[in-house]
Enzyme design. Structure first.
Site, PDB file in Angstrom:
ATOM      1  N   GLY A 429      19.200  19.545 -64.581  1.00 42.18           N
ATOM      2  CA  GLY A 429      19.015  18.962 -65.907  1.00 42.18           C
ATOM      3  C   GLY A 429      20.102  17.935 -66.164  1.00 42.18           C
ATOM      4  N   ALA A 430      21.331  18.296 -65.804  1.00 43.79           N
ATOM      5  CA  ALA A 430      22.471  17.405 -65.998  1.00 43.79           C
ATOM      6  C   ALA A 430      23.674  17.981 -65.269  1.00 43.79           C
ATOM      7  CB  ALA A 430      22.795  17.283 -67.488  1.00 43.79           C
ATOM      8  N   MET A 431      24.693  17.154 -65.093  1.00 49.27           N
ATOM      9  CA  MET A 431      25.915  17.601 -64.417  1.00 49.27           C
ATOM     10  C   MET A 431      27.131  17.027 -65.123  1.00 49.27           C
ATOM     11  SD  MET A 431      27.474  19.227 -62.047  1.00 49.27           S
ATOM     12  CE  MET A 431      29.269  19.187 -62.005  1.00 49.27           C
ATOM     13  N   GLU A 432      28.100  17.910 -65.405  1.00 55.30           N
ATOM     14  CA  GLU A 432      29.200  17.584 -66.314  1.00 55.30           C
ATOM     15  C   GLU A 432      30.362  16.829 -65.690  1.00 55.30           C
ATOM     16  OE1 GLU A 432      28.344  20.708 -65.319  1.00 55.30           O
ATOM     17  OE2 GLU A 432      30.100  21.904 -64.803  1.00 55.30           O
ATOM     18  N   ASN A 433      30.162  16.079 -64.595  1.00 51.28           N
ATOM     19  CA  ASN A 433      31.270  15.345 -63.961  1.00 51.28           C
ATOM     20  C   ASN A 433      32.201  14.774 -65.038  1.00 51.28           C
ATOM     21  OD1 ASN A 433      29.685  15.440 -61.428  1.00 51.28           O
ATOM     22  ND2 ASN A 433      28.412  13.969 -62.544  1.00 51.28           N
ATOM     23  N   HIS A 464      25.730  20.951 -74.196  1.00 48.43           N
ATOM     24  CA  HIS A 464      26.148  21.818 -73.090  1.00 48.43           C
ATOM     25  C   HIS A 464      27.149  21.075 -72.187  1.00 48.43           C
ATOM     26  CE1 HIS A 464      25.281  24.958 -69.937  1.00 48.43           C
ATOM     27  NE2 HIS A 464      25.685  23.965 -69.153  1.00 48.43           N
ATOM     28  N   GLU A 465      26.789  19.869 -71.794  1.00 53.93           N
ATOM     29  CA  GLU A 465      27.645  19.135 -70.848  1.00 53.93           C
ATOM     30  C   GLU A 465      28.973  18.731 -71.490  1.00 53.93           C
ATOM     31  OE1 GLU A 465      26.681  19.404 -67.884  1.00 53.93           O
ATOM     32  OE2 GLU A 465      24.639  20.001 -68.398  1.00 53.93           O
ATOM     33  N   HIS A 468      31.372  21.535 -71.468  1.00 49.57           N
ATOM     34  CA  HIS A 468      31.989  21.688 -70.148  1.00 49.57           C
ATOM     35  C   HIS A 468      33.248  20.837 -69.978  1.00 49.57           C
ATOM     36  CE1 HIS A 468      29.533  24.250 -67.756  1.00 49.57           C
ATOM     37  NE2 HIS A 468      28.438  23.541 -67.830  1.00 49.57           N
ATOM     38  N   GLU A 487      29.631  28.351 -67.340  1.00 51.92           N
ATOM     39  CA  GLU A 487      28.245  28.196 -67.780  1.00 51.92           C
ATOM     40  C   GLU A 487      27.896  29.037 -69.006  1.00 51.92           C
ATOM     41  OE1 GLU A 487      26.850  25.784 -66.917  1.00 51.92           O
ATOM     42  OE2 GLU A 487      27.596  25.229 -64.929  1.00 51.92           O
TER      43      GLU A 487
END
Ligand SMILES: [Zn+2]
Length: 1026
Positions: A429-433, A464-465, A468, A487
């Site tokens: 869905g997404a990635m919090e880099n 959410h991201e 993080h 998470e």
């Protein structure tokens, strides 16, 4: 990361992992490097290289040959002996290649200046290995290499030993900084790179071990302190994706050194590492881009690195590109320099924070931003140029949420810029880099006319991201066993922040549904503890499941709701973030921080309470019995198992809340009783007609009220639905279905409770009841119980028909009403109720005739496309629309519509198209499969398809990954017969290392057994009462 790629209902139904975890229930003993970072302390008397993580105990094990002492050279040979054994006998790696697992990247070197004694031991060892090889060779059917018994082995020289035998890296070397230069070639889909790693030696050692996967390392140089750089030999052990350098002289604690590695590789064709991606722009031109997805184990595919979350370092990144591309990375661009080969080099600022490798990101392509300043941070949302107009909502939501988190955590986001980018081809869905959050287009882009429900999806993922950036990026779990710290927290904060920042999105119903689904999953015997041992790449992948995310979030909600003083939770997490900023932690650090916030004399010991929720799998069933004003509560493990003999003695520290008919709605009505033992008794201050436990379902447990208790609640609801909050009503419905599945209440009692539902108008009780009834309907349908299927349809219409009829087909502003409407109408049209299907067909026709100018309300698009897909003509129209529509959320609904067809040929076609990946992107294959499986015509085709194409599926989605979990769950969760159980068991056990050990396989088998048992037990009841 947000692995969930779609809406709430799917999210609610998504799978989780399994493997019987009882053997892993104790936490591993993790040495926290980062916490020791200031002084780089040493562990006296023990070479920390030899520290291994042993899940069953808290002991630090010292690897060796038993009681006998030995010198270091001997030990190296011992390691290599084990390793050679492993290379021959290796049966577990999913990364095994056809060639030898050893690859020598530079000229060979034998054991470095061995002593005479060592030589003797080595020679002896080689003789033993050679003899064993000969013996094995002559054994019939030997299987010690993938290609069988290779004759050439007899003449192949033994390669230098790989000096490390563990899955986790040794802790004797700590990376301090990486200087990366990358040359991606988007025409040829490959890249070259150079990585300069500055390190400090923490403990004397003769080796450096780090990660590298699929990289061809062409040159390695090493420099110690101020000494000369010299060329080095790099050893590689492919099954563990590790490389190593051996030194003849010991590197001494406190010394600094620099390793430079030059390498080349192909851009990845899957969705991890540094991968290539393409899309067709609005003019029909193919556009290419390269992006990264490193979490959890793929940074090593883009650059050699210490690829574990505790090895934090700084990063300086330079990317060479053609002038017509642009690049992005975690940090702002520092400068762009022309190179003499027609390329330019973008150099990014050195990261101002220490960070884990899985958070590094870079992207090359063509993207357009919209930007806004929030405090000291420039927030930008990037998309491909033609979708720029879909980015405004995300920018606004991200800005508000960043502001909220800056204040809530009392720590400002530490970077000068924060980019959010929608990537056309992205699996998660997404990635919090850190500083460069990557999203699927559906998770970030919304059109101006998008429905509030679509905005809810986007805002949730952004919330959410962004959470993080603190939970995960600033403070990181030491190891993947505590992934929930990232998470679970981000999931909890996503709901919590949206309730405050964007209350109109009505996120509460979604969070409630998510908690119900987490209970359903965690009830299975194949579930696992929130903190659980992780010792292989597959187990790391499997941690991305509903226990880490949804159960993690649920227990945080329970904790926050049960703390006696408002703000204790917030104060505790602020303290935790400040104390561990830039460092790594484990679960106890969090509980200790929350416990340390002294707020009142009678405060709960958070550590004591919460460890019972994170260290054991499952959750309690609380049974209530009442005699006058005496209330007795007992607890037991709510364990769904087909094996009736399975019992556990687990106990939880449960903050039980309750309300009664005297006061049941307002928060002040809530009473609290802590149940720590098997049973407990309390006295009510006044007489009551009924009790409802788990006020608003903020606790992670299920309640059984006994016959009298359920009857009293049922009567109260039949009289007046508003005596309880809608969350409490939904919670009663959820709990009674769960108790029926457990075999504690007859299905007749379930139907009795549901008698009140004709008067129900609130979203969460209706959607929960529909979801539960639909599950049973699906099972009956797939068992060919046609008369019961017809009666179930009549039952649903009888109880929900009038509410279905009341739904309109115009635009609807309230999110909650949209959720209610879409659930009711999808059920109605799914049951082929003419009133519904006619309306849907008319709306589709109007939409097609208007050439896209008339709009179908966002929450009704799914039901309209599902109905359209059932007619051959409209299916074709839908397919051509699918090829043209640019707005991704709508496009996915079209795809789900297309996959809901009941035409067998079309089903086969769409499954194949999803695998091929041209017309339908491969990232959508899990969605296609799960949709096909819901239909009667498709579920067996899908199961065949998965079996036939298993190897191709695990090529695209790693074993254990969320995508694979989804595929297994959707294909098998509707089976309820012995024949299907045997088939599923037979297929997965035949996979061996290609997936048979996955927790989701255990979950699938357990679910089929439970379905079978429930059906056998309840079919007579259904025949009598439905
Ligand atoms: Zn996440």
């Amino acid at each position: 990361m947000d692995p969930f790629d779609s809406n709430s209902t799917e999210r609610a139904n998504l799978p989780r992992n399994m493997i019987e975890n009882s053997m892993f229930e104790e936490e591993p003993d993790v040495v926290d490097l980062a916490k020791d970072s200031a002084a780089f302390p040493t562990f006296p008397a023990l070479d920390p290289d030899e520290v291994v993580y042993e899940p069953r105990s808290s002991r630090l094990l010292v690897r060796g040959l038993g009681e006998n002492d030995m010198d270091e050279d001997e030990e190296d040979c011992e390691s290599s002996a084990r390793l050679l054994g492993m290379s021959f006998m290796n049966r577990s790696s999913a990364h095994r290649s056809n060639s030898s697992p050893y690859t020598r990247q530079a000229p060979p070197r034998s054991c470095s200046r061995p002593s005479a004694r060592t030589m003797v031991v080595c020679v002896l060892f080689l003789v033993i290995v050679a003899s064993m090889t000969m013996v094995l060779y002559f054994l019939p059917g030997c299987t010690f290499t993938k290609t069988g018994c290779r004759k050439e082995n007899k003449t192949t020289p033994i390669e230098p030993p790989f000096p490390w035998t563990q899955f986790r890296l040794p802790h004797s070397i700590r990376p301090l900084s990486y200087d990366l230069t990358l040359n991606p070639d988007l025409d040829n889909m490959n890249f070259t790179g150079s990585t300069v790693i500055k390190m400090v030696v923490l403990h004397n050692t003769k080796r450096i071990v780090l990660h590298s996967a699929n990289l061809n390392i062409s040159k390695a140089t090493f420099k110690l302190g101020d000494g000369e750089a010299s060329d080095m030999t790099v050893l590689e052990y492919k099954p563990r994706q590790q490389i190593a350098l051996n030194f003849s002289e010991e590197l001494k604690a406190g010394q600094y050194c620099v390793l430079t590695l030059d390498y080349s590789a192909n851009l990845s064709h899957t969705y991890d590492g540094f991968y290539n991606s393409s899309y067709t722009d609005k003019d029909g031109n193919k556009r290419v881009l390269a992006a990264t997805q490193f979490e959890p184990l793929s940074a090593r595919k883009a650059f050699p690195c210490f690829d574990e979350p505790a090895f934090k370092a700084t990063f300086l990144i330079k990317i060479n590109r053609k002038p017509d591309y642009m690049t992005l990375s975690n940090m702002p661009k520092a400068k762009t320099t022309p190179l003499n080969n027609g390329l330019v080099q973008d150099e990014f600022e050195m990261t101002s924070v220490n960070m884990s490798t899985y958070l590094v990101a870079f992207i090359v392509g063509n993207f357009t931003p919209v930007s806004k300043n929030v405090s000291e941070t420039l927030v930008s949302v990037y998309s491909v140029p033609e979708k720029k107009e879909h980015t405004d909502y995300a920018l606004d939501a991200a800005s508000k949420l960043l502001d909220f988190y800056n204040n809530f955590f009392e720590i400002n986001f530490p970077l000068k810029k924060l980019d959010l980018i929608a990537i056309p081809d992205f699996l998660a869905g997404a990635m919090e880099n850190w500083g460069l959050i990557t999203f699927r287009e559906t998770s970030l882009l919304v059109g101006k006319q998008s429905s509030p429900l679509e905005k809810q999806v986007v805002a949730s993922v952004i919330a959410h991201e962004l959470a993080h950036q603190w939970f995960g990026n600033l403070v990181t779990m030491s190891w993947w066993n505590d992934l929930w710290l990232n998470e679970g927290f981000a999931t909890y904060m996503q709901y919590m922040s949206l309730q405050t920042v964007l209350p109109k999105l009505d996120i509460g119903n979604l969070f409630l549904a998510v908690r119900f689904r987490a209970l359903d999953k965690d009830a299975l015997n194949s579930s696992h503890a929130v903190s659980t041992a992780v010792n292989s790449p597959e187990q790391v992948e499997e941690m991305f499941d509903s226990v880490s995310y949804e159960k993690g979030a649920s227990i945080l909600l329970m904790l926050n709701a049960s703390l006696p003083v408002d703000q204790q939770f917030r104060k505790g997490i602020i303290q935790y973030l400040k104390q561990f900023s830039g460092l790594n932690t484990d679960t106890n650090d969090l509980w200790n921080s929350l416990t340390q916030v002294e707020v009142s004399t009678q405060h709960q010991n958070v550590s004591e309470m919460m460890s019972s929720w994170t260290s054991q799998k499952g959750f309690p069933l609380v049974t209530v019995s009442r005699k006058g004003d005496q209330v007795t509560l007992t607890q037991e493990h709510f364990l769904l198992t087909s094996d009736n003999a399975t019992h556990t003695s687990s106990l939880w520290n449960i903050p039980v809340t309750y309300v009664s008919d005297n006061c049941s709605l307002a928060p002040e009505c809530r009473q609290l009783f802590t149940l720590k033992t098997k049973s407990g008794t309390f006295k009510l201050p006044e007489s009551v007609k009924w009790l409802k436990l788990n006020y608003r379902n903020t606790g992670f447990y299920i309640v059984h009220y006994g016959d009298d208790g359920w009857a009293a609640l049922r009567d109260a609801l039949a009289n007046d639905v508003s005596v309880l909050t809608h969350e409490d009503r939904a919670s009663l419905i959820h709990n009674i279905f769960a108790l029926s599945r457990l075999g504690r209440v007859s299905f007749r009692h379930v139907l009795n409770l549901l008698n009140y539902i004709s008067n129900e108008t609130e979203t969460s009780p209706v959607t929960e009841a529909l979801l539960q009834l639909n599950k049973i309907y699906q099972l009956l349908d797939k068992r060919h119980e046609y008369s019961l299927v017809a009666r179930m349809k009549t039952y649903i219409l009888h109880h929900f028909g009038s509410l279905m009829d009341k739904q309109t087909w115009e635009e609807q502003e309230s999110v909650s009403k949209q959720e209610l409407r879409s659930a009711l109408l999808e059920t109605a049209c799914g049951l082929d109720i003419e009133n519904c299907t006619q309306q849907a067909k008319a709306l589709f026709k109007q939409y097609v005739d208007s050439n896209g100018t008339s709009r179908i309300p966002g929450d009704l698009q799914q039901v309209v496309f599902n109905v359209a897909a059932q007619s051959p003509e409209d299916w074709s129209t839908l397919l051509s629309l699918y090829g043209h529509v640019t707005y991704d959320a709508e496009k996915r609904k079209m795809l789900r519509g297309l996959a809901s067809t009941q035409d067998a040929r079309k089903i086969v076609w769409i499954l194949k198209a999803g695998l091929k990946g041209n017309l339908i992107q491969t990232q959508e294959l899990p969605l296609v499969i799960s949709t096909v499986c819901k239909g009667f015509a498709g579920y067996l085709f899908a199961w065949d398809f998965i079996q036939e194409n298993w190897d191709r599926l695990i090529e695209k989605f790693p074993v254990g990954s969320f995508a694979i979990q989804t595929i297994i769950n959707s294909a098998t969760s509707q089976f309820s017969t012995q024949a299907h159980l045997d088939q599923v068991q037979g297929f997965f056990s035949s996979l061996k290392e290609r997936g048979s050990q996955m927790r989701s396989v255990q979950e699938a088998l357990e679910t089929i057994r439970l379905n079978k048992r429930w059906m056998e037990k309840n079919l007579p009841t259904l025949q009598k009462w439905l």
